[in-house]
Motif scaffolding. Structure first.
Motif, mmCIF file in Angstrom:
data_model
loop_
_atom_site.group_PDB
_atom_site.id
_atom_site.type_symbol
_atom_site.label_atom_id
_atom_site.label_comp_id
_atom_site.label_asym_id
_atom_site.label_seq_id
_atom_site.Cartn_x
_atom_site.Cartn_y
_atom_site.Cartn_z
ATOM 1 N N HIS A 265 -12.300 -18.521 27.010
ATOM 2 C CA HIS A 265 -12.453 -17.223 26.339
ATOM 3 C C HIS A 265 -13.021 -17.467 24.938
ATOM 4 C CE1 HIS A 265 -9.312 -14.778 28.808
ATOM 5 N NE2 HIS A 265 -9.819 -15.766 29.542
ATOM 6 N N PRO A 266 -14.076 -16.758 24.546
ATOM 7 C CA PRO A 266 -14.663 -16.978 23.217
ATOM 8 C C PRO A 266 -13.998 -16.152 22.118
ATOM 9 C CG PRO A 266 -16.027 -15.446 24.420
ATOM 10 C CD PRO A 266 -14.893 -15.827 25.348
ATOM 11 N N PHE A 267 -12.677 -15.907 22.238
ATOM 12 C CA PHE A 267 -11.973 -15.019 21.317
ATOM 13 C C PHE A 267 -10.732 -15.667 20.731
ATOM 14 C CE2 PHE A 267 -14.231 -12.121 24.150
ATOM 15 C CZ PHE A 267 -14.860 -11.290 23.226
ATOM 16 N N VAL A 268 -10.438 -15.292 19.483
ATOM 17 C CA VAL A 268 -9.151 -15.562 18.857
ATOM 18 C C VAL A 268 -8.331 -14.287 18.994
ATOM 19 C CG1 VAL A 268 -7.940 -16.094 16.720
ATOM 20 C CG2 VAL A 268 -10.172 -17.151 17.189
ATOM 21 N N TYR A 269 -7.190 -14.380 19.668
ATOM 22 C CA TYR A 269 -6.320 -13.225 19.863
ATOM 23 C C TYR A 269 -5.228 -13.239 18.802
ATOM 24 C CZ TYR A 269 -8.653 -13.169 24.386
ATOM 25 O OH TYR A 269 -9.603 -13.149 25.383
ATOM 26 N N GLN A 270 -4.942 -12.045 18.250
ATOM 27 C CA GLN A 270 -3.969 -11.932 17.170
ATOM 28 C C GLN A 270 -2.984 -10.805 17.452
ATOM 29 O OE1 GLN A 270 -5.592 -12.166 13.096
ATOM 30 N NE2 GLN A 270 -7.635 -12.173 14.006
ATOM 31 N N ARG A 271 -1.730 -11.059 17.146
ATOM 32 C CA ARG A 271 -0.707 -10.013 17.175
ATOM 33 C C ARG A 271 0.096 -10.101 15.886
ATOM 34 N NH1 ARG A 271 1.945 -11.241 21.578
ATOM 35 N NH2 ARG A 271 1.282 -9.540 22.935
ATOM 36 N N HIS A 272 0.272 -8.967 15.207
ATOM 37 C CA HIS A 272 1.131 -8.903 14.030
ATOM 38 C C HIS A 272 2.241 -7.888 14.336
ATOM 39 C CE1 HIS A 272 -2.449 -10.718 12.188
ATOM 40 N NE2 HIS A 272 -1.585 -11.262 11.352
ATOM 41 N N ARG A 273 3.471 -8.370 14.326
ATOM 42 C CA ARG A 273 4.616 -7.535 14.709
ATOM 43 C C ARG A 273 5.547 -7.331 13.517
ATOM 44 N NH1 ARG A 273 9.590 -8.746 17.822
ATOM 45 N NH2 ARG A 273 8.898 -10.932 17.766
ATOM 46 N N PHE A 274 5.755 -6.064 13.168
ATOM 47 C CA PHE A 274 6.645 -5.683 12.083
ATOM 48 C C PHE A 274 8.005 -5.355 12.686
ATOM 49 C CE2 PHE A 274 2.416 -4.838 10.565
ATOM 50 C CZ PHE A 274 2.436 -5.046 9.198
ATOM 51 N N ILE A 275 9.039 -6.033 12.211
ATOM 52 C CA ILE A 275 10.399 -5.815 12.707
ATOM 53 C C ILE A 275 11.202 -5.130 11.612
ATOM 54 C CG2 ILE A 275 12.471 -6.903 13.630
ATOM 55 C CD1 ILE A 275 10.664 -9.277 14.429
ATOM 56 N N GLY A 276 11.645 -3.895 11.900
ATOM 57 C CA GLY A 276 12.381 -3.121 10.915
ATOM 58 C C GLY A 276 11.473 -2.556 9.844
ATOM 59 N N GLY A 277 12.048 -2.284 8.682
ATOM 60 C CA GLY A 277 11.279 -1.717 7.578
ATOM 61 C C GLY A 277 11.209 -0.207 7.638
ATOM 62 N N THR A 278 10.672 0.368 6.570
ATOM 63 C CA THR A 278 10.539 1.825 6.489
ATOM 64 C C THR A 278 9.204 2.181 5.843
ATOM 65 O OG1 THR A 278 11.647 1.877 4.325
ATOM 66 C CG2 THR A 278 13.032 2.219 6.272
ATOM 67 N N GLY A 279 8.750 3.379 6.134
ATOM 68 C CA GLY A 279 7.574 3.899 5.452
ATOM 69 C C GLY A 279 6.290 3.739 6.243
ATOM 70 N N ARG A 280 5.261 4.200 5.601
ATOM 71 C CA ARG A 280 3.915 4.241 6.171
ATOM 72 C C ARG A 280 3.092 3.146 5.498
ATOM 73 N NH1 ARG A 280 -0.860 7.464 5.210
ATOM 74 N NH2 ARG A 280 -1.690 8.404 7.123
ATOM 75 N N VAL A 281 2.544 2.214 6.276
ATOM 76 C CA VAL A 281 1.839 1.067 5.716
ATOM 77 C C VAL A 281 0.410 1.017 6.249
ATOM 78 C CG1 VAL A 281 1.813 -1.437 5.450
ATOM 79 C CG2 VAL A 281 3.993 -0.236 5.569
#
Length: 345
Positions: A118-134
Motif C-alpha cells: 500500500h503506498p499510504f501512511v495510515y493515521q488515527r488520532h484518538r481523544f479519550i475524555g476531555g471537554t469542549g470543541r477542538v
C-alpha cells in the motif's frame, strides 16, 4: 528518530513533536519522498528562542489540535505538534504513541501503520475524555520545488479568512484577497485580478491560506497534487463528512523575517480538517457538517486520515479518485488511470 517499514514504503517519526519527518514510497523503479523540509531544519543554524517547537523541525506531516490557534500558553497548532510523544507499542510497521500533555483535558493517542504493497501512511488520532470543541487538522507539507497541479474532491466553495497571513509589506506579502469567496478555484480574487488556485505557484513570492469547503453528497474526500517534473503524485484521503475542510497553505518566499528570511519556497501545506474558526467568527458554525471535533468526557472520538504517493509519469492533473473494495482508482485529465491498494472504510 523512530522508523517503520513495510513492503514498498517506509517512514521516520520524530517523537519530539509527533512529526512524520518523511515517508518514502518505492513504486516500480521510483523512490518518492514528497514531503517538504524547511531550509533551516537539520543544519547548525541557531534559531531565535521562543518559537513554537514545531518551527524548529518544520516540514513533514503533523497533527494539529487546536489547529491554527495559539491560546493560554499553548503554541500555534496545539501540543500535538509541539510536545513530546511517548511510544506505547511498536512493531516493524505499526506504532502507538501517547501525547505527554493533554488537549482540553483529553488524552491523545496517535497510531501510525503501514501495509505491505500500500503506498499510504495510515493515521488515527484518538481523544479519550476531555471537554469542549477542538478544531483539528492533519498538516502535510508537500515539496513543490518545480511547481505542481492541485485537484480536490468536490467543494461547495473556496474561501479566504478575514485577514491575510502577511499584511505588512515590511515583513512579507500575500497575493489573495481577504476575505473572499469563490466557487471556481481557477478564478479566485487576488490583489491583481484573479488567480488559478489549481496551479502552484501562481505568484512569485507570497504567503497565502485558502479553505475549500467540501460539497455534500459524497463519502471520499481527497486532495491530489501532481508534481510533473518529478513524475509523481501526492495523495491525501479522508472521510469527507468528518473532515470537511481542505486548507491550502501556499508558502513561497512570502515571509522576509527570521527564520523564514525569504527562503522558504515551494511548500504547499495540505491541511485536511474540521476547523471552521479559520473563516472568522461570523462564519463559524454556519456551515453544514462538523466545524470542529466535539470531545466527550466519558468516551472517545477519533480522526482518521491517510497520505501517500504514487508514480505518475504523465504529469497530468487528476480528474477523479474513486474507492471500491480495497482499491483506489486515480484517473488523470488525459485519461491515464492507476489502481492501487488502500484501506479507507
Amino acid at each position: 528518530m523512530t522508523t517503520l517499514a513495510a513492503d514498498g514504503i517506509s517512514l521516520s517519526f520524530d517523537v519530539r513533536t509527533g512529526l512524520i519527518e518523511r515517508f518514502t514510497v518505492i513504486d516500480g523503479t521510483e523512490q518518492i519522498s514528497p514531503l517538504n523540509r524547511a531550509p533551516w531544519v537539520g543544519t547548525d543554524e541557531a534559531l531565535a528562542d521562543g518559537l513554537a517547537p514545531h518551527m524548529y523541525t518544520l516540514g513533514g506531516d503533523f497533527f494539529c489540535a487546536p489547529f491554527g490557534q495559539e491560546t493560554d500558553g499553548v503554541p500555534l497548532h496545539g501540543w500535538p505538534a509541539n510536545s513530546h510523544w511517548s511510544i506505547l507499542e511498536q512493531s516493524s510497521n505499526h506504532l502507538a504513541a501517547r501525547l505527554d500533555k493533554t488537549v482540553n483535558g483529553a488524552q491523545l493517542i496517535k497510531e501510525l501503520w503501514l501495509c505491505p504493497g500500500h503506498p499510504f501512511v495510515y493515521q488515527r488520532h484518538r481523544f479519550i475524555g476531555g471537554t469542549g470543541r477542538v478544531p483539528v487538522a492533519n498538516h502535510a507539507n508537500v515539496a513543490l520545488p518545480n511547481g505542481g497541479l492541485i485537484r480536490t474532491s468536490a467543494k461547495q466553495a473556496w474561501m479566504t479568512p478575514p485577514q491575510p497571513l502577511e499584511d505588512d509589506p515590511k515583513r512579507g506579502r500575500s497575493g489573495l484577497a481577504y476575505p473572499a469567496r469563490c466557487t471556481d478555484p481557477t478564478a479566485f480574487t487576488s490583489v491583481d485580478g484573479t488567480t488559478d488556485l489549481t496551479r502552484y505557484p501562481w505568484f512569485p513570492r507570497h504567503e497565502d491560506f485558502v479553505i475549500g469547503v467540501e460539497a455534500p453528497g459524497h463519502t471520499l474526500g481527497w486532495t491530489a497534487v501532481t508534481r510533473p517534473t518529478e513524475g509523481d503524485l501526492f495523495l491525501s484521503v479522508r472521510c469527507a463528512a468528518a473532515l470537511p475542510f481542505t486548507m491550502l497553505w501556499h508558502s513561497n518566499g512570502g515571509r522576509d523575517y527570521a527564520p523564514w528570511s525569504g527562503r522558504h519556497f515551494g511548500c504547499l501545506g495540505v491541511e485536511e480538517g474540521a476547523a471552521d474558526h479559520v473563516l472568522g467568527p461570523e462564519r463559524e458554525g454556519s456551515l453544514p457538517g462538523p466545524g470542529a471535533l466535539q470531545l466527550t468526557r466519558d468516551g472517545s472520538v477519533e480522526v482518521l486520515h491517510a497520505i501517500g504517493a504514487i508514480s505518475w509519469p504523465s504529469g497530468s492533473a487528476v480528474k477523479s479518485v474513486d474507492y471500491s473494495k480495497g482499491v483506489l482508482t486515480v484517473t488523470g485529465d488525459c485519461g491515464v488511470r492507476r489502481r492501487v491498494r488502500g484501506l479507507f472504510e
